[in-house]
Design a protein around this motif. Structure first.
Motif, PDB file in Angstrom:
ATOM      1  N   GLN A 189      -7.102   2.653  -2.728  1.00 48.76           N
ATOM      2  CA  GLN A 189      -6.475   1.600  -1.943  1.00 48.76           C
ATOM      3  C   GLN A 189      -7.157   1.451  -0.578  1.00 48.76           C
ATOM      4  N   ILE A 238       0.878  -1.170   0.000  1.00 53.76           N
ATOM      5  CA  ILE A 238       0.000   0.000   0.000  1.00 53.76           C
ATOM      6  C   ILE A 238       0.911   1.213   0.000  1.00 53.76           C
ATOM      7  N   ALA A 271      -5.266  -1.557  -7.468  1.00 54.32           N
ATOM      8  CA  ALA A 271      -5.383  -1.078  -6.087  1.00 54.32           C
ATOM      9  C   ALA A 271      -6.153  -2.098  -5.267  1.00 54.32           C
ATOM     10  N   ASP A 272      -5.701  -2.325  -4.043  1.00 55.95           N
ATOM     11  CA  ASP A 272      -6.373  -3.281  -3.171  1.00 55.95           C
ATOM     12  C   ASP A 272      -7.746  -2.784  -2.742  1.00 55.95           C
TER      13      ASP A 272
END
Length: 482
Positions: A365, A289, A331-332
């Motif tokens: 994120q 991240i 992106a998570d």
């Protein structure tokens, strides 16, 4: 040396004094942590690699009385653990030091990591924590118990320990009550090798006296050479079945070349024997991240951890983890999967976080995820994201709670569920003011902890998290939502 040889007699010891302790009133988002209780303790050799202030708080609610809550966190460069308790649903909290875990709290280890708190079925409090020395030559998972709401505590009991650095180290998670026996607790964890990227094993230990003493740990799962199991989360089902959820890592040539998945092993005989691992889901995390502007790491050690919760009405399980599949790997987000057959099979993961897809991808994120199931089967998922960030100097960050109440015979992970989102933080905080942790082997950058707490209490949920309260220092906060 066997852990049982480390266990000390369970004699009551007085609560350590905490300078500045007060019964702080909390209305809405409120601060839990207070002044340093360890200001008079000499610095440790690796203090520079530990976060200043209070980080990664955990929380629990008493199932028999939802007004009784307890939170715990490591404070002041992990020199000790602080617990806060309330008997009025979180309006007032009282803080104290958990005694005996570290040298700054009357023990022999230098630092405590990932402390957790559990209410036993008879109303007792059990705090567990992973402890280690400055030179990493010794490590252990410890537990202490209070039968009077945190006023006095037993001496620490060693659940699992390692005193030979050539054998690596141990790490533990939280204690889990057995639904069938009020005296029985279980605790899971991992043994890590001295040499990186080899293999390791998960373990489980049992207490039959409410956490005062522990039996010798047994192996739950062992990884093959070139792989690792970590991030163990234990669940006890109502019929006594134990489920050890964990992340399986198969190492490649680098972080981006390794494979990650959430797996589970099962025991139907109290932890004596375990099934082969079965897959809950692939973990498509980006691993790191990052600050959208500078590219610096932000708490990337949270990326390969999962969390799990059970709906006690139906036995349905929910698991969450960070996953970038919803943005094509960019992106998570938060992946949520569900099982209706005790963890044998799992639904396809769906996106649980409500982060808008209209903000720039780096600001989407989502990280440091938790899950809980409350009254009526309501599922709650908490997470942090950067949706309020812009090009200005602060890295605006918020903590969120998304909740879903499934329709009859349905699941919050079926893709059609309706979610409601609540902003937990009173105002966006600047992640660039968080403690910045250097670590040559695994740079963590801006760091507020590997986990944030979430518990069901009555008809609502209690969330705890860390955010900066001064440049380079963090504080613990709490909010109850209904």
């Amino acid at each position: 040396m066997r852990p049982s040889q480390f266990v000390l007699p369970a004699l009551l010891v007085p609560l350590l004094a905490l300078s500045g302790t007060a019964a702080a009133a909390v209305h809405g988002p409120g601060r839990l942590s207070g002044p340093s209780p360890f200001a008079g303790c000499a610095p440790g050799a690796i203090d520079g690699k530990m976060a200043a202030g209070a980080i990664e708080p955990a929380v629990a609610a008493d199932p028999s009385d939802p007004r009784r809550l307890a939170a715990v966190w490591p404070q002041d460069r992990n020199r000790g653990a602080v617990v806060a308790v309330t008997g009025d649903g979180g309006r007032h909290w009282k803080r104290s030091v958990v005694p005996g875990l570290t040298r700054c709290s009357g023990g022999r280890y230098d630092h405590v990591d990932d402390p957790m708190v559990t209410f036993t079925r008879d109303g007792g409090l059990v705090v567990t924590g992973s402890v280690f020395t400055d030179d990493y030559s010794e490590s252990a998972a410890l537990s202490v118990r209070s039968g009077d709401g945190g006023r006095t505590w037993t001496r620490p009991a060693v659940v699992a320990g390692e005193s030979d650095p050539a054998q690596g180290g141990v790490h533990g998670s939280g204690a889990v009550p057995d639904p069938r026996d009020p005296d029985v607790l279980h605790m899971a964890g991992a043994r890590f090798p001295a040499e990186a990227r080899t293999n390791n094993e998960g373990w489980i230990a049992r207490s039959t006296d409410g956490g005062r003493t522990w039996e010798e740990p047994r192996t739950t799962v062992a990884s093959a050479e070139g792989s690792m199991v970590t991030g163990h989360r234990l669940v006890a089902l109502d019929d006594g079945t134990l489920l050890d959820f964990h992340t399986h890592v198969r190492f490649g040539g680098g972080p981006g070349l390794s494979d990650y998945s959430v797996q589970v092993v099962r025991s139907t005989d109290g932890g004596a024997t375990w099934s082969r691992p079965s897959k809950v889901g692939d973990m498509g995390t980006t691993i790191a991240i990052r600050d959208p502007e500078s590219g610096e790491d932000v708490s990337h050690t949270t990326s390969i951890l999962s969390d799990v919760a059970v709906d006690r009405r139906t036995g349905r399980l929910y698991a969450v983890w960070q996953d970038a599949r919803f943005t094509g790997g960019a992106a998570d987000g938060v992946a949520l999967a569900s099982s209706a057959d005790g963890g044998r099979t799992w639904s396809e993961p769906v996106k649980a976080n409500r982060t808008p897809a209209t903000v720039p991808v780096p600001n989407q994120q989502a990280f440091t995820v938790s899950v809980e199931v409350g009254r009526g089967g309501t599922v709650a998922v908490s997470y942090s994201d950067f949706r309020a960030n812009d090009a200005a100097a602060p890295l605006r960050t918020d903590r969120w709670l998304a909740t879903c109440r499934p329709a009859p015979a349905a699941s919050c992970a079926d893709g059609t569920a309706r979610w409601r989102e609540t902003r937990l933080t009173a105002a966006s905080f600047d992640m660039r003011r968080a403690p910045r942790i250097p670590d040559e082997a695994s740079p963590r950058g801006y760091f507020l902890g590997e986990q944030m707490g979430l518990a069901a209490a009555g008809g609502g949920f209690v969330s705890v998290w860390a955010e900066p309260d001064a440049p380079g220092r963090a504080a613990a906060f709490v909010r109850t939502t209904r």
